[in-house]
Design an enzyme around this catalytic site. Sequence first.
Site, PDB file in Angstrom:
ATOM      1  CB  CYS A  33       1.103  -5.685  14.277  1.00 11.39           C
ATOM      2  SG  CYS A  33       2.328  -4.457  13.651  1.00 11.39           S
ATOM      3  N   GLY A  34       0.144  -9.175  13.359  1.00 12.80           N
ATOM      4  CA  GLY A  34       0.047 -10.672  14.010  1.00 12.80           C
ATOM      5  C   GLY A  34      -1.810 -10.812  14.192  1.00 12.80           C
ATOM      6  CB  SER A  47      -0.746  -3.552   8.073  1.00 10.93           C
ATOM      7  OG  SER A  47      -2.011  -2.951   8.007  1.00 10.93           O
ATOM      8  CG  ASP A  99      -7.184  -7.150   7.161  1.00 14.15           C
ATOM      9  OD1 ASP A  99      -6.320  -6.755   8.060  1.00 14.15           O
ATOM     10  OD2 ASP A  99      -7.486  -6.475   6.273  1.00 14.15           O
ATOM     11  NE  ARG A 149       0.374  -8.773   2.846  1.00 14.83           N
ATOM     12  CZ  ARG A 149      -0.309  -8.060   3.844  1.00 14.83           C
ATOM     13  NH1 ARG A 149      -1.424  -8.806   4.548  1.00 14.83           N
ATOM     14  NH2 ARG A 149       0.179  -6.892   4.482  1.00 14.83           N
ATOM     15  CB  THR A 153      -3.443 -13.411   9.442  1.00 11.97           C
ATOM     16  OG1 THR A 153      -3.744 -12.341   8.510  1.00 11.97           O
ATOM     17  CG2 THR A 153      -3.557 -14.825   8.921  1.00 11.97           C
ATOM     18  CG  HIS A 198      -6.879  -2.837  10.081  1.00 16.74           C
ATOM     19  ND1 HIS A 198      -5.626  -2.435  10.515  1.00 16.74           N
ATOM     20  CD2 HIS A 198      -7.028  -3.855   9.455  1.00 16.74           C
ATOM     21  CE1 HIS A 198      -4.781  -3.062   9.913  1.00 16.74           C
ATOM     22  NE2 HIS A 198      -5.547  -4.007   9.372  1.00 16.74           N
ATOM     23  CE  LYS A 210      -6.037  -3.556   4.656  1.00 17.00           C
ATOM     24  NZ  LYS A 210      -6.175  -4.124   6.060  1.00 17.00           N
ATOM     25  CE1 TYR A 239       0.758  -6.162  -1.849  1.00 16.13           C
ATOM     26  CE2 TYR A 239      -0.569  -4.162  -1.061  1.00 16.13           C
ATOM     27  CZ  TYR A 239      -0.017  -5.519  -0.815  1.00 16.13           C
ATOM     28  OH  TYR A 239       0.044  -6.005   0.442  1.00 16.13           O
ATOM     29  N   GLY A 240      -2.704  -5.526  -4.018  1.00 20.31           N
ATOM     30  CA  GLY A 240      -3.896  -5.947  -3.219  1.00 20.31           C
ATOM     31  C   GLY A 240      -4.396  -4.880  -2.505  1.00 20.31           C
ATOM     32  NE  ARG A 261      -2.339  -1.063   3.601  1.00 20.37           N
ATOM     33  CZ  ARG A 261      -1.830  -0.448   4.496  1.00 20.37           C
ATOM     34  NH1 ARG A 261      -1.800   0.938   4.310  1.00 20.37           N
ATOM     35  NH2 ARG A 261      -0.971  -0.842   5.701  1.00 20.37           N
TER      36      ARG A 261
HETATM   37  P1  GDP Z   1      -1.212  -8.943  10.250  1.00 26.08           P
HETATM   38  O1  GDP Z   1      -0.873  -8.512   8.977  1.00 26.08           O
HETATM   39  O2  GDP Z   1      -1.660  -8.226  11.358  1.00 26.08           O
HETATM   40  O3  GDP Z   1      -2.442 -10.084   9.800  1.00 26.08           O
HETATM   41  O4  GDP Z   1      -0.162 -10.081  10.699  1.00 26.08           O
HETATM   42  P2  GDP Z   1       0.128 -11.639  10.548  1.00 26.08           P
HETATM   43  O5  GDP Z   1      -0.650 -12.447  11.429  1.00 26.08           O
HETATM   44  O6  GDP Z   1       0.253 -11.667   9.202  1.00 26.08           O
HETATM   45  O7  GDP Z   1       1.889 -11.590  11.051  1.00 26.08           O
HETATM   46  C1  GDP Z   1       2.645 -10.588  10.592  1.00 26.08           C
HETATM   47  C2  GDP Z   1       4.039 -11.041  11.033  1.00 26.08           C
HETATM   48  O8  GDP Z   1       4.159 -11.228  12.406  1.00 26.08           O
HETATM   49  C3  GDP Z   1       4.347 -12.459  10.693  1.00 26.08           C
HETATM   50  O9  GDP Z   1       5.656 -12.568  10.083  1.00 26.08           O
HETATM   51  C4  GDP Z   1       3.965 -13.359  11.713  1.00 26.08           C
HETATM   52  O10 GDP Z   1       5.051 -14.623  11.639  1.00 26.08           O
HETATM   53  C5  GDP Z   1       4.619 -12.449  12.666  1.00 26.08           C
HETATM   54  N1  GDP Z   1       3.925 -12.635  13.950  1.00 26.08           N
HETATM   55  C6  GDP Z   1       2.671 -13.099  14.177  1.00 26.08           C
HETATM   56  N2  GDP Z   1       2.094 -13.332  15.566  1.00 26.08           N
HETATM   57  C7  GDP Z   1       3.310 -13.237  16.226  1.00 26.08           C
HETATM   58  C8  GDP Z   1       3.805 -13.507  17.475  1.00 26.08           C
HETATM   59  O11 GDP Z   1       2.707 -13.664  18.505  1.00 26.08           O
HETATM   60  N3  GDP Z   1       4.900 -13.344  17.868  1.00 26.08           N
HETATM   61  C9  GDP Z   1       5.888 -12.883  16.966  1.00 26.08           C
HETATM   62  N4  GDP Z   1       7.135 -12.981  17.334  1.00 26.08           N
HETATM   63  N5  GDP Z   1       5.622 -12.835  15.754  1.00 26.08           N
HETATM   64  C10 GDP Z   1       4.473 -12.927  15.216  1.00 26.08           C
HETATM   65  P1  PGA Z   2      -2.816  -7.256   7.057  1.00 26.70           P
HETATM   66  O1  PGA Z   2      -3.650  -6.637   5.764  1.00 26.70           O
HETATM   67  O2  PGA Z   2      -3.299  -6.204   8.101  1.00 26.70           O
HETATM   68  O3  PGA Z   2      -3.096  -8.459   7.247  1.00 26.70           O
HETATM   69  O4  PGA Z   2      -1.346  -6.685   6.932  1.00 26.70           O
HETATM   70  C1  PGA Z   2      -3.347  -5.747   4.817  1.00 26.70           C
HETATM   71  C2  PGA Z   2      -3.021  -4.415   5.173  1.00 26.70           C
HETATM   72  O5  PGA Z   2      -3.270  -3.784   6.245  1.00 26.70           O
HETATM   73  O6  PGA Z   2      -2.222  -3.874   4.378  1.00 26.70           O
HETATM   74 MN    MN Z   3      -4.995  -5.075   7.285  1.00 26.40          MN
HETATM   75 MN    MN Z   4      -3.291 -10.177   7.822  1.00 20.30          MN
END
Ligand code: GDP
Ligand code: PGA
Ligand code: MN
Ligand code: MN
Length: 637
Positions: free
Chosen positions: A303-304, A301, A326, A420, A306, A279, A259, A250-251, A89
């Site tokens: 930060c965990g 985004s 999400d 992704r 998914t 979000h 979004k 890009y998505g 993004r």
């Molecule tokens: P989203 O974008 O908020 O959905 O985040 P994701 O779940 O895809 O995680 C983003 C990144 O953070 C990935 O590389 C994960 O492996 C990492 N991550 C997610 N949960 C944790 C956790 O509890 N601890 C640590 N150290 N890393 C995490």
């Molecule tokens: P994310 O979703 O929160 O899983 O990273 C895409 C984004 O926020 O760009």
């Molecule tokens: Mn997101």
């Molecule tokens: Mn995600």
Amino acid sequence: EVDDVTLPEGGVVHVPVVKGFFLELPLKVQEFVATYVDLLQPKGVYICDGSEEEEQEIADKLVDRGLLIPLKGMEKCFACRTDPKDVARVENKTFIVTEKRSETVPTGKKYEGYKDDTEIPHGMLGRWMSRSVAEEEMASRLPGSMRGRVMYIIPFSMGPVGGPASKSGVQITDFNYVILSMRIMTRVTPEVWDAIEESPDQEFVQCIHTIGAPRPLQRKVINHWPDDAEHIMIAHFPLQRRVISYGSGYGGNSLLGKKCFALRIASCMARDEGWLAEHMLIMSVTDRKGVEKFFAAAFPSACGKTNMAMMTPSIPGFKVQVIGDDIAWMRFDSNGQLRAINPENGFFGVAPGTNWKTNPVAMQTAQKNTIFTNVGITDDGKVFWEGMEKEIDPNTSITTWTGEKWKIGMEGKAAHPNSRFCVPASQCPVIHPLWEHPDGVPISGIIFGGRRPRGVPLVFESFDWKHGVMIGAALKSEATAAAEHKAGGVMHDPMAMRPFFGYNFGKYLDHWLSMDQPGRQLPKIFHVNWFRLDQKTGKFLWPGFGDNIRVVDWMIKRIDGEDVAVESPVGWLPKKGSIDTSGLDDVNWDELFSLPKEYWMEDVEETKSFFEDEVGKDMPQAVYDELEKLKKRVQTL
Ligand code: GDP
Ligand code: PGA
Ligand code: MN
Ligand code: MN
């Protein structure tokens, strides 16, 4: 076949229709499409019907062109590589267009005293653009931008089609990749035409997307990924319920249901209609007693979300099921219960870091019917990214996301950090049976969190709703690869919504505070930090992933009213030992939960300046008051 269509302003456009029956579309949709046919000048119009034949036809085309690479080692999976300039993004090219600047962004102290709205520099809480500038900018990009290409018309629903909390959209695009991805991420079906027809005033969100690469092509196309990366612009028109996205495939920039619609436009709808567009992941947790509770969690985004939404609990007796990973649309029902739906239909998850240990559910989900973007591809037709090193033969020959031959251990990365997987939610092994229920699921707890390497404990609970809203407003996190910011620095990301507010953040907080009404059961609000570092070793203090269930277990106890917390200046902390750490070696409880006074004093002051500079008088007094109360408490540390 050519249909003649009357434009809203009068005049007629001749539309060669490649597929579908133009004159059977709702009248408002006909006018919408005709307006953009007139402007974008495609060679034809293709009305998507959402069928499997259509999917096959489009996938075949993309494979022929080389944009999609069929993965021969997986079932119905494809990989693609973007132009390396189009990988995330772009927040500095994302705008909200309104009459006045103050409708879109708060007028913090930094932005006071200017004569004209257009002279005010952009702040950190969204980018405003005036109508006239938006018109100019679009006039220099849109006319003829689909020349030589087919305009695809995608009817889609955010939320189950026709549900009381769902909303319809129509996306125009000239990029086939977008069609395949939209089919995964949203519900693409002709039933949406009926939903629009039956809605008062034929309501739908207008989504216009073009990659800005008319034929004959003026630029060299990289990786068969046409775009106009230099001139990307994503403009939102909340009043018109319209999104125009130019130049990027890009998505987050091109799948406009996600979004752009489900957060930025929907947050405005939510303000107007009394609900919340956030979000947030939505998850269900069944505890050892067999009792189920639902949580919504907002992390910035990458930060965990998914991972948490589909985690595999590390301690026995718990079950986690996912509703969404999400976005959450939430409203209080007539019994005063907050209920959430996931408006999406798929997961667009971060690949790196995902593996059979950290997130086996995501791995299992993404073995078939998945589109991978910017990952590595192994010679046996499977995928690879950073984090999978221990799970494939170390001698496997890999092609990186930039097309280089590569092996584990070599310099550089196989996958882009923001690569992704895009996969239908329905095939997730732990998808919740009620995930598509039109009324949503009842939320007992709201969780905020971010990447905080220092100072911030693993978990704490707010004293009440107001305090919780302040905690959300003060949310910070390290920047990640999900957008163009330089990764690493801790930045403010209020409510994990900084890139996604559709209107003035101060007013958004007013809206949150207004949720506190008699007769409503307000969910408890928590803050978590999986990412605190051991200051000596630089390693994470908490194992994270499936072990996060231990923290959720504590939250469940709190919701059940158990006496497992102690008061602290920042909120309720777990009583020592009240989080089950059995089987984990060396958990440094004291460091995980320590509240360094200096850090917090500084943090509160910094947050105060941020609120004053960026939000100023638009900040609800209640939030300032909560911060002041926090400051007084922190002084007692
Ligand atoms: P989203 O974008 O908020 O959905 O985040 P994701 O779940 O895809 O995680 C983003 C990144 O953070 C990935 O590389 C994960 O492996 C990492 N991550 C997610 N949960 C944790 C956790 O509890 N601890 C640590 N150290 N890393 C995490
Ligand atoms: P994310 O979703 O929160 O899983 O990273 C895409 C984004 O926020 O760009
Ligand atoms: Mn997101
Ligand atoms: Mn995600």
